[in-house]
Write a protein that holds these residues in place. Structure first.
Motif, mmCIF file in Angstrom:
data_model
loop_
_atom_site.group_PDB
_atom_site.id
_atom_site.type_symbol
_atom_site.label_atom_id
_atom_site.label_comp_id
_atom_site.label_asym_id
_atom_site.label_seq_id
_atom_site.Cartn_x
_atom_site.Cartn_y
_atom_site.Cartn_z
ATOM 1 N N SER A 152 0.803 -1.227 0.000
ATOM 2 C CA SER A 152 0.000 0.000 0.000
ATOM 3 C C SER A 152 0.834 1.274 0.000
ATOM 4 C CB SER A 152 -0.898 0.030 1.240
ATOM 5 O OG SER A 152 -1.749 -1.094 1.267
ATOM 6 N N TYR A 153 2.104 1.195 0.463
ATOM 7 C CA TYR A 153 2.903 2.410 0.617
ATOM 8 C C TYR A 153 4.281 2.228 0.017
ATOM 9 C CZ TYR A 153 -0.704 3.452 4.042
ATOM 10 O OH TYR A 153 -1.901 3.671 4.650
ATOM 11 N N LYS A 154 4.904 3.356 -0.295
ATOM 12 C CA LYS A 154 6.310 3.353 -0.710
ATOM 13 C C LYS A 154 7.021 4.438 0.085
ATOM 14 C CE LYS A 154 5.514 6.324 -4.714
ATOM 15 N NZ LYS A 154 5.643 6.476 -6.124
ATOM 16 N N THR A 190 1.255 6.936 -0.469
ATOM 17 C CA THR A 190 0.292 5.880 -0.766
ATOM 18 C C THR A 190 0.470 5.497 -2.227
ATOM 19 O OG1 THR A 190 -1.276 6.895 0.757
ATOM 20 C CG2 THR A 190 -2.162 5.302 -0.795
ATOM 21 N N LYS A 191 0.484 4.183 -2.490
ATOM 22 C CA LYS A 191 0.598 3.723 -3.874
ATOM 23 C C LYS A 191 -0.737 3.928 -4.574
ATOM 24 C CE LYS A 191 4.221 0.260 -3.499
ATOM 25 N NZ LYS A 191 4.559 -1.162 -3.672
ATOM 26 N N LYS A 192 -0.656 4.376 -5.806
ATOM 27 C CA LYS A 192 -1.860 4.577 -6.616
ATOM 28 C C LYS A 192 -2.210 3.254 -7.292
ATOM 29 C CE LYS A 192 -1.690 9.037 -5.932
ATOM 30 N NZ LYS A 192 -2.292 9.514 -4.734
#
Length: 194
Positions: A152-154, A190-192
């Motif tokens: 979900s995140y980077k 947040t990853k798109k």
């Protein structure tokens, strides 16, 4: 005087000695006489009777033409009234659709505002700042990367605060490099979706 006699007399007075051919065929054409209740050949009609019949037919044609015209006028009026009713109905439908569009526009604007309020960030985009670039700071960054939910995140780490000995040398024109910085900033994005 009968019509066939009038035709013969008029023919004799012309330079050719006769009239047009169809004038001599009037014996084969009939006229219905209402007074006698039967058809009679036009050539056997009295001249006065033929003139009166012609006048009567002309008047009847005018009445028929007027009545046909009146019928067409009534039809046109009915058609115009039908078209006006259709236009009124379509105008009402257009007004209803415009009202619905305005309502949808208001709803969309409200949703856009709520989405903006929910997703807008208060403050800066970085998550951590002033992380020292030493063993303690590097251990902190290493643990952040280790335990981050990568689905979900980077995480991004950038340099912050140029080392004092590099001031004025143009090394931080587009932001400080990690090697030229004394501290770090950490961005967790947040990853798109795809």
């Amino acid at each position: 005087m009968k019509i066939h006699r009038v035709v013969q007399m008029l023919g004799a007075t012309t330079s050719t000695g006769k009239l047009a051919d169809d004038m001599y065929d009037l014996g084969h054409k009939d006229y219905y006489s209402e007074a006698e209740g039967r058809h009679i050949p036009i050539s056997h009609m009295d001249f006065q009777h033929m003139v009166r019949a012609f006048v009567k037919l002309t008047e009847q044609e005018e009445v028929l033409d007027r009545s046909k015209h009146m019928g067409r006028t009534k039809d046109l009026v009915k058609t115009i009234e039908d078209q006006e009713n259709k236009i009124l109905e379509l105008t009402t439908q257009i007004e209803n659709l415009q009202e619905r569009c305005n309502n949808k526009d208001n709803i969309m604007e409200s949703l856009r505002d709520r989405l903006y309020d929910a997703s807008s960030l208060q403050g800066c985009y970085y998550t951590f700042t002033e992380v020292p670039q030493d063993s303690e700071g590097n251990a902190f960054i290493k643990n952040c990367k280790k335990y981050l939910n990568r689905d979900s995140y980077k995480i991004r780490v950038r340099g912050q605060h140029l080392k004092p000995e590099l001031y004025g040398k143009g090394r931080a024109y587009h932001g400080a490099n990690m090697e030229d910085s004394t501290h770090m900033r950490v961005y967790i994005d947040t990853k798109k979706g795809d």
